[in-house]
Design an enzyme around this catalytic site. Structure first.
Site, PDB file in Angstrom:
ATOM      1  N   ASN A  13       0.781  -1.227  -0.010  1.00 25.71           N
ATOM      2  CA  ASN A  13      -0.003   0.126   0.004  1.00 25.71           C
ATOM      3  C   ASN A  13       0.769   1.279  -0.067  1.00 25.71           C
ATOM      4  O   ASN A  13       1.582   1.689   1.137  1.00 25.71           O
ATOM      5  CB  ASN A  13      -0.938   0.238   1.059  1.00 25.71           C
ATOM      6  CG  ASN A  13      -1.592   1.256   1.576  1.00 25.71           C
ATOM      7  OD1 ASN A  13      -1.956   2.055   0.469  1.00 25.71           O
ATOM      8  ND2 ASN A  13      -2.156   1.369   2.615  1.00 25.71           N
ATOM      9  N   TRP A  14       0.970   1.944  -1.034  1.00 22.05           N
ATOM     10  CA  TRP A  14       1.899   3.080  -1.303  1.00 22.05           C
ATOM     11  C   TRP A  14       1.097   4.393  -0.622  1.00 22.05           C
ATOM     12  O   TRP A  14       1.936   5.425  -0.432  1.00 22.05           O
ATOM     13  CB  TRP A  14       2.107   3.292  -2.845  1.00 22.05           C
ATOM     14  CG  TRP A  14       3.083   2.449  -3.250  1.00 22.05           C
ATOM     15  CD1 TRP A  14       3.637   1.127  -3.052  1.00 22.05           C
ATOM     16  CD2 TRP A  14       3.859   2.632  -4.582  1.00 22.05           C
ATOM     17  NE1 TRP A  14       4.539   0.706  -3.651  1.00 22.05           N
ATOM     18  CE2 TRP A  14       4.842   1.658  -4.545  1.00 22.05           C
ATOM     19  CE3 TRP A  14       4.252   4.022  -5.269  1.00 22.05           C
ATOM     20  CZ2 TRP A  14       5.703   1.711  -5.726  1.00 22.05           C
ATOM     21  CZ3 TRP A  14       5.019   3.874  -6.222  1.00 22.05           C
ATOM     22  CH2 TRP A  14       5.706   2.637  -6.361  1.00 22.05           C
ATOM     23  N   LYS A  15       0.042   4.160  -0.100  1.00 23.37           N
ATOM     24  CA  LYS A  15      -0.791   5.269   0.462  1.00 23.37           C
ATOM     25  C   LYS A  15      -0.588   6.723  -0.699  1.00 23.37           C
ATOM     26  O   LYS A  15      -0.465   6.528  -1.777  1.00 23.37           O
ATOM     27  CB  LYS A  15      -0.176   5.660   1.843  1.00 23.37           C
ATOM     28  CG  LYS A  15      -0.227   4.450   2.605  1.00 23.37           C
ATOM     29  CD  LYS A  15      -0.045   4.901   4.006  1.00 23.37           C
ATOM     30  CE  LYS A  15       0.344   3.637   5.027  1.00 23.37           C
ATOM     31  NZ  LYS A  15       0.052   3.703   6.302  1.00 23.37           N
ATOM     32  N   HIS A  99      -9.586   1.243   4.961  1.00 20.34           N
ATOM     33  CA  HIS A  99      -8.382   1.376   5.866  1.00 20.34           C
ATOM     34  C   HIS A  99      -8.361   2.353   6.960  1.00 20.34           C
ATOM     35  O   HIS A  99      -9.451   3.126   7.144  1.00 20.34           O
ATOM     36  CB  HIS A  99      -7.303   1.980   4.778  1.00 20.34           C
ATOM     37  CG  HIS A  99      -5.833   2.048   5.154  1.00 20.34           C
ATOM     38  ND1 HIS A  99      -5.537   2.895   6.133  1.00 20.34           N
ATOM     39  CD2 HIS A  99      -4.654   1.223   5.032  1.00 20.34           C
ATOM     40  CE1 HIS A  99      -4.350   2.671   6.613  1.00 20.34           C
ATOM     41  NE2 HIS A  99      -3.915   1.554   5.820  1.00 20.34           N
ATOM     42  N   GLU A 101      -6.927   4.729   8.019  1.00 16.36           N
ATOM     43  CA  GLU A 101      -6.612   6.211   7.728  1.00 16.36           C
ATOM     44  C   GLU A 101      -8.043   6.893   7.250  1.00 16.36           C
ATOM     45  O   GLU A 101      -8.275   7.931   7.534  1.00 16.36           O
ATOM     46  CB  GLU A 101      -5.451   6.308   6.810  1.00 16.36           C
ATOM     47  CG  GLU A 101      -4.193   6.036   7.772  1.00 16.36           C
ATOM     48  CD  GLU A 101      -2.959   5.495   6.798  1.00 16.36           C
ATOM     49  OE1 GLU A 101      -3.130   5.696   5.657  1.00 16.36           O
ATOM     50  OE2 GLU A 101      -2.096   4.976   7.258  1.00 16.36           O
ATOM     51  N   GLU A 169      -5.451  -5.119  10.602  1.00 20.06           N
ATOM     52  CA  GLU A 169      -4.486  -4.094  10.811  1.00 20.06           C
ATOM     53  C   GLU A 169      -4.736  -3.237  12.255  1.00 20.06           C
ATOM     54  O   GLU A 169      -5.737  -2.287  12.218  1.00 20.06           O
ATOM     55  CB  GLU A 169      -4.656  -3.019   9.566  1.00 20.06           C
ATOM     56  CG  GLU A 169      -4.292  -3.717   8.494  1.00 20.06           C
ATOM     57  CD  GLU A 169      -3.402  -2.441   7.410  1.00 20.06           C
ATOM     58  OE1 GLU A 169      -2.321  -2.763   6.956  1.00 20.06           O
ATOM     59  OE2 GLU A 169      -3.977  -1.229   7.030  1.00 20.06           O
ATOM     60  N   GLY A 175       2.435   1.883  11.110  1.00 21.02           N
ATOM     61  CA  GLY A 175       3.407   2.917  10.986  1.00 21.02           C
ATOM     62  C   GLY A 175       4.338   3.404  12.350  1.00 21.02           C
ATOM     63  O   GLY A 175       4.802   4.299  12.662  1.00 21.02           O
ATOM     64  N   SER A 214       3.162  -2.252  10.328  1.00 20.81           N
ATOM     65  CA  SER A 214       4.850  -2.282  10.727  1.00 20.81           C
ATOM     66  C   SER A 214       5.288  -3.594  10.217  1.00 20.81           C
ATOM     67  O   SER A 214       6.325  -4.108  10.933  1.00 20.81           O
ATOM     68  CB  SER A 214       4.756  -1.901  11.975  1.00 20.81           C
ATOM     69  OG  SER A 214       4.647  -0.703  12.540  1.00 20.81           O
ATOM     70  N   GLY A 235       2.863  -1.219   4.347  1.00 19.46           N
ATOM     71  CA  GLY A 235       2.688   0.220   4.012  1.00 19.46           C
ATOM     72  C   GLY A 235       4.071   0.706   3.760  1.00 19.46           C
ATOM     73  O   GLY A 235       4.563   0.418   2.307  1.00 19.46           O
TER      74      GLY A 235
END
Ligand code: PEP
Length: 264
Positions: A13-15, A99, A101, A169, A175, A214, A235
């Site tokens: 996932n490149w976000k 997700h 976020e 997740e 992160g 992570s 990520g």
């Protein structure tokens, strides 16, 4: 129909990172996997602006692409919206949905996520639906109840279960450089699988449940040994070939998964 084995799935996932120049990293990953093919299923989810180019670059390499979100509507007056059919048109086979976020920053509810997943199914996209508890929910001992509720409410009833993937997740692990204890991951995955079984019955056996939060090349081998972990959602460590490839290779040594139904 005979049972087929599904390999572990490794999703990057490149976000909101990456411009055209960064596709060179994808080229490195693709070349390496063409030279030494992998038994894992690899998916990269770049930002929407790179999706069509990335899909073209990766065509024929065995690496699939995915979007990072889609609209619940198929089309219409929603400025800035990207529909599931548009993602398919850009070459995507998968879409990340729910997700944390998006749930946190864009206030997406379980009902919103279910509507987006239903839209993805209509467009023949494969949703990778994210669930996970916050730090506060974890501290309050509510992790398993939160996961059960998120699965039951965000997975739409019309799921062709073979097209669905769920990613566990923990929000606090994303992160953060920290992962839950293996026993906690195992308990979370067992709870998710139980909820999927309640939702879809026997058809839920074909749904892979990934772990994300992570993940890197160092912890991927251990994470993939945990019972119920069918792959990884990555990520930060997915954007550079030198970090992502060890995670992909870790998938090759994971214990054989349970028997699953074919997905197509
Ligand atoms: C993610 O955002 O889906 C994720 C797993 O991020 P990271 O690997 O950076 O924790």
């Amino acid at each position: 129909m005979p049972l087929a084995r599904q390999p572990p799935m490794i999703v990057g996932n490149w976000k909101m990172h990456g411009v055209t120049a960064d596709l060179a990293e994808m080229g490195v990953i693709a070349r390496e996997l063409l030279e030494r093919p992998t038994s894992t299923e690899v998916v990269i989810c770049p930002p929407a602006t790179l999706l069509a180019t990335a899909s073209r670059c990766l065509d024929g390499t065995g690496i699939a692409t995915g979007g990072q979100d889609c609209d619940a509507k198929d089309q219409g007056a929603h400025t800035g919206g990207v529909s599931a059919a548009m993602l398919v048109d850009a070459g995507a086979r998968y879409v990340l949905l729910g997700h944390s976020e998006r749930r946190r920053l864009d206030r997406e509810t379980n009902v919103d996520v279910a509507a987006k997943a239903a839209a993805a199914f209509r467009a023949k996209l494969r949703p990778i639906l994210c669930v996970g508890e916050s730090a506060a929910q974890r501290q309050a001992g509510r992790t398993l109840a939160v996961l059960r509720r998120q699965v039951l409410r965000s997975c739409p009833p019309e799921a062709g279960a073979g097209r669905l993937t769920v990613a566990y997740e923990p929000v606090w692990a994303i992160g953060a450089g920290a992962t839950p204890a293996p026993a906690d991951i195992e308990a979370a995955h067992a709870t998710i699988r139980e909820a999927l079984s309640r939702r879809y019955g026997d058809a839920s056996a074909s749904i892979r449940v990934l772990y994300g939060g992570s993940v890197d090349g160092a912890n991927a081998p251990q994470l993939l040994q945990i019972a119920g972990v069918d792959g990884l959602l990555v990520g930060r460590a997915s954007r550079r070939a030198v970090q992502f490839l060890p995670v992909v290779r870790a998938g090759e040594t994971a214990p054989p998964p349970l028997d699953y139904l074919p997905t197509d």
